[in-house]
Design a protein around this motif. Sequence first.
Motif, PDB file in Angstrom:
ATOM      1  N   LYS A   1     -47.734  26.081   4.705  1.00 35.82           N
ATOM      2  CA  LYS A   1     -48.364  27.248   4.076  1.00 35.82           C
ATOM      3  C   LYS A   1     -47.507  27.872   2.984  1.00 35.82           C
ATOM      4  O   LYS A   1     -48.032  28.390   2.002  1.00 35.82           O
ATOM      5  CB  LYS A   1     -48.651  28.311   5.142  1.00 35.82           C
ATOM      6  N   LYS A   2     -46.189  27.834   3.136  1.00 33.73           N
ATOM      7  CA  LYS A   2     -45.320  28.653   2.285  1.00 33.73           C
ATOM      8  C   LYS A   2     -44.319  27.901   1.420  1.00 33.73           C
ATOM      9  O   LYS A   2     -43.713  28.495   0.542  1.00 33.73           O
ATOM     10  CB  LYS A   2     -44.529  29.636   3.168  1.00 33.73           C
ATOM     11  N   LEU A   3     -44.132  26.588   1.669  1.00 30.49           N
ATOM     12  CA  LEU A   3     -43.062  25.866   0.980  1.00 30.49           C
ATOM     13  C   LEU A   3     -43.518  24.552   0.368  1.00 30.49           C
ATOM     14  O   LEU A   3     -44.405  23.892   0.885  1.00 30.49           O
ATOM     15  CB  LEU A   3     -41.927  25.543   1.972  1.00 30.49           C
ATOM     16  N   ALA A   4     -42.862  24.215  -0.720  1.00 25.85           N
ATOM     17  CA  ALA A   4     -42.907  22.848  -1.244  1.00 25.85           C
ATOM     18  C   ALA A   4     -41.553  22.256  -0.855  1.00 25.85           C
ATOM     19  O   ALA A   4     -40.505  22.806  -1.216  1.00 25.85           O
ATOM     20  CB  ALA A   4     -43.084  22.852  -2.760  1.00 25.85           C
ATOM     21  N   LEU A   5     -41.565  21.198  -0.077  1.00 29.84           N
ATOM     22  CA  LEU A   5     -40.330  20.626   0.465  1.00 29.84           C
ATOM     23  C   LEU A   5     -39.880  19.403  -0.320  1.00 29.84           C
ATOM     24  O   LEU A   5     -40.685  18.546  -0.662  1.00 29.84           O
ATOM     25  CB  LEU A   5     -40.524  20.208   1.919  1.00 29.84           C
ATOM     26  N   ILE A   6     -38.581  19.356  -0.561  1.00 29.21           N
ATOM     27  CA  ILE A   6     -37.971  18.177  -1.159  1.00 29.21           C
ATOM     28  C   ILE A   6     -36.886  17.712  -0.206  1.00 29.21           C
ATOM     29  O   ILE A   6     -36.002  18.485   0.166  1.00 29.21           O
ATOM     30  CB  ILE A   6     -37.332  18.493  -2.529  1.00 29.21           C
ATOM     31  N   ASN A   7     -36.948  16.456   0.184  1.00 29.62           N
ATOM     32  CA  ASN A   7     -35.919  15.883   1.045  1.00 29.62           C
ATOM     33  C   ASN A   7     -35.027  14.989   0.189  1.00 29.62           C
ATOM     34  O   ASN A   7     -35.380  13.860  -0.118  1.00 29.62           O
ATOM     35  CB  ASN A   7     -36.545  15.085   2.195  1.00 29.62           C
ATOM     36  N   ALA A   8     -33.891  15.521  -0.220  1.00 33.66           N
ATOM     37  CA  ALA A   8     -32.933  14.757  -1.020  1.00 33.66           C
ATOM     38  C   ALA A   8     -31.997  14.044  -0.041  1.00 33.66           C
ATOM     39  O   ALA A   8     -30.970  14.582   0.372  1.00 33.66           O
ATOM     40  CB  ALA A   8     -32.165  15.677  -1.956  1.00 33.66           C
ATOM     41  N   ASP A   9     -32.393  12.851   0.327  1.00 40.93           N
ATOM     42  CA  ASP A   9     -31.672  12.091   1.347  1.00 40.93           C
ATOM     43  C   ASP A   9     -30.707  11.114   0.686  1.00 40.93           C
ATOM     44  O   ASP A   9     -31.005  10.539  -0.361  1.00 40.93           O
ATOM     45  CB  ASP A   9     -32.678  11.332   2.218  1.00 40.93           C
ATOM     46  N   PHE A  10     -29.555  10.941   1.322  1.00 41.92           N
ATOM     47  CA  PHE A  10     -28.513  10.038   0.835  1.00 41.92           C
ATOM     48  C   PHE A  10     -28.069   9.122   1.972  1.00 41.92           C
ATOM     49  O   PHE A  10     -26.960   9.260   2.499  1.00 41.92           O
ATOM     50  CB  PHE A  10     -27.325  10.839   0.285  1.00 41.92           C
ATOM     51  N   PRO A  11     -28.950   8.184   2.372  1.00 39.65           N
ATOM     52  CA  PRO A  11     -28.579   7.272   3.459  1.00 39.65           C
ATOM     53  C   PRO A  11     -27.498   6.292   3.017  1.00 39.65           C
ATOM     54  O   PRO A  11     -27.374   5.982   1.836  1.00 39.65           O
ATOM     55  CB  PRO A  11     -29.895   6.537   3.761  1.00 39.65           C
ATOM     56  N   ARG A  12     -26.712   5.824   3.972  1.00 45.45           N
ATOM     57  CA  ARG A  12     -25.633   4.871   3.664  1.00 45.45           C
ATOM     58  C   ARG A  12     -25.967   3.448   4.076  1.00 45.45           C
ATOM     59  O   ARG A  12     -25.508   2.511   3.441  1.00 45.45           O
ATOM     60  CB  ARG A  12     -24.341   5.311   4.356  1.00 45.45           C
ATOM     61  N   GLN A  13     -26.729   3.301   5.155  1.00 48.55           N
ATOM     62  CA  GLN A  13     -27.022   1.949   5.634  1.00 48.55           C
ATOM     63  C   GLN A  13     -27.956   1.235   4.660  1.00 48.55           C
ATOM     64  O   GLN A  13     -28.917   1.834   4.153  1.00 48.55           O
ATOM     65  CB  GLN A  13     -27.650   2.003   7.020  1.00 48.55           C
ATOM     66  N   LYS A  14     -27.652  -0.023   4.426  1.00 49.98           N
ATOM     67  CA  LYS A  14     -28.411  -0.816   3.459  1.00 49.98           C
ATOM     68  C   LYS A  14     -29.907  -0.841   3.781  1.00 49.98           C
ATOM     69  O   LYS A  14     -30.751  -0.724   2.892  1.00 49.98           O
ATOM     70  CB  LYS A  14     -27.849  -2.240   3.419  1.00 49.98           C
ATOM     71  N   LYS A  15     -30.235  -0.949   5.055  1.00 45.05           N
ATOM     72  CA  LYS A  15     -31.642  -1.040   5.454  1.00 45.05           C
ATOM     73  C   LYS A  15     -32.411   0.253   5.190  1.00 45.05           C
ATOM     74  O   LYS A  15     -33.636   0.246   5.142  1.00 45.05           O
ATOM     75  CB  LYS A  15     -31.765  -1.422   6.926  1.00 45.05           C
ATOM     76  N   ASN A  16     -31.709   1.360   4.999  1.00 46.68           N
ATOM     77  CA  ASN A  16     -32.356   2.655   4.787  1.00 46.68           C
ATOM     78  C   ASN A  16     -32.332   3.121   3.335  1.00 46.68           C
ATOM     79  O   ASN A  16     -32.743   4.240   3.043  1.00 46.68           O
ATOM     80  CB  ASN A  16     -31.696   3.724   5.658  1.00 46.68           C
ATOM     81  N   GLN A  17     -31.841   2.279   2.451  1.00 45.28           N
ATOM     82  CA  GLN A  17     -31.706   2.685   1.055  1.00 45.28           C
ATOM     83  C   GLN A  17     -33.054   3.033   0.434  1.00 45.28           C
ATOM     84  O   GLN A  17     -34.064   2.400   0.708  1.00 45.28           O
ATOM     85  CB  GLN A  17     -31.023   1.582   0.238  1.00 45.28           C
ATOM     86  N   LEU A  18     -33.035   4.042  -0.399  1.00 45.51           N
ATOM     87  CA  LEU A  18     -34.227   4.505  -1.096  1.00 45.51           C
ATOM     88  C   LEU A  18     -34.420   3.694  -2.373  1.00 45.51           C
ATOM     89  O   LEU A  18     -33.512   2.998  -2.825  1.00 45.51           O
ATOM     90  CB  LEU A  18     -34.073   5.983  -1.435  1.00 45.51           C
ATOM     91  N   SER A  19     -35.581   3.848  -2.978  1.00 43.72           N
ATOM     92  CA  SER A  19     -35.820   3.167  -4.251  1.00 43.72           C
ATOM     93  C   SER A  19     -34.822   3.696  -5.286  1.00 43.72           C
ATOM     94  O   SER A  19     -34.303   4.808  -5.165  1.00 43.72           O
ATOM     95  CB  SER A  19     -37.243   3.426  -4.739  1.00 43.72           C
ATOM     96  N   LYS A  20     -34.562   2.897  -6.288  1.00 46.59           N
ATOM     97  CA  LYS A  20     -33.626   3.290  -7.349  1.00 46.59           C
ATOM     98  C   LYS A  20     -34.090   4.595  -8.007  1.00 46.59           C
ATOM     99  O   LYS A  20     -33.293   5.482  -8.284  1.00 46.59           O
ATOM    100  CB  LYS A  20     -33.505   2.176  -8.378  1.00 46.59           C
ATOM    101  N   GLU A  21     -35.393   4.711  -8.236  1.00 49.15           N
ATOM    102  CA  GLU A  21     -35.953   5.921  -8.837  1.00 49.15           C
ATOM    103  C   GLU A  21     -35.690   7.145  -7.956  1.00 49.15           C
ATOM    104  O   GLU A  21     -35.285   8.202  -8.445  1.00 49.15           O
ATOM    105  CB  GLU A  21     -37.458   5.744  -9.057  1.00 49.15           C
ATOM    106  N   GLN A  22     -35.919   7.005  -6.640  1.00 47.57           N
ATOM    107  CA  GLN A  22     -35.689   8.128  -5.726  1.00 47.57           C
ATOM    108  C   GLN A  22     -34.205   8.478  -5.655  1.00 47.57           C
ATOM    109  O   GLN A  22     -33.839   9.648  -5.609  1.00 47.57           O
ATOM    110  CB  GLN A  22     -36.232   7.808  -4.329  1.00 47.57           C
ATOM    111  N   GLN A  23     -33.337   7.470  -5.661  1.00 49.11           N
ATOM    112  CA  GLN A  23     -31.894   7.735  -5.665  1.00 49.11           C
ATOM    113  C   GLN A  23     -31.494   8.528  -6.904  1.00 49.11           C
ATOM    114  O   GLN A  23     -30.709   9.472  -6.816  1.00 49.11           O
ATOM    115  CB  GLN A  23     -31.120   6.417  -5.616  1.00 49.11           C
TER     116      GLN A  23
END
Length: 146
Positions: free
Chosen positions: A71-93
Amino acid sequence: MVKKLVLILGIILVATYANAQVLNMNDAQAAAKKENKLILIKFSGSDWCGPCILLKKTIFDSSEFQSFANKKLALINADFPRQKKNQLSKEQQEQNDKLAEKYNPQGDFPFLVLTDANGSILKTWNGYDKKHTVEDYIKEINSYIK
């Protein structure tokens, strides 16, 4: 029967939480302006930062916080995973790196930043405090809502 009900409730909860998530600052600002919301940026290390994981489980995954955030927020999750299997797309990084440069140059985890629709910082939280409840976060955030 109970397993099916639990599964359905879980799917609804995930869908509700996913709707509150915004992937980048431009989308968050547009949503915040359109819907008169604030922006909450969560800096986390989802697969290596113990306090980040606890904060997610105890605060952000709670139905009370999710309902409030929808209701009240726009959320951004700026995640910085380290494990290779959890890596984000280059664009998201790259997007997360830009957010970190502007809002978390010290590289603290977990680190929360509450901004207005224009991206001006209203409040920050550094670290995880077991004594800080969902209600505490909601009360603090509500104090910035006009």
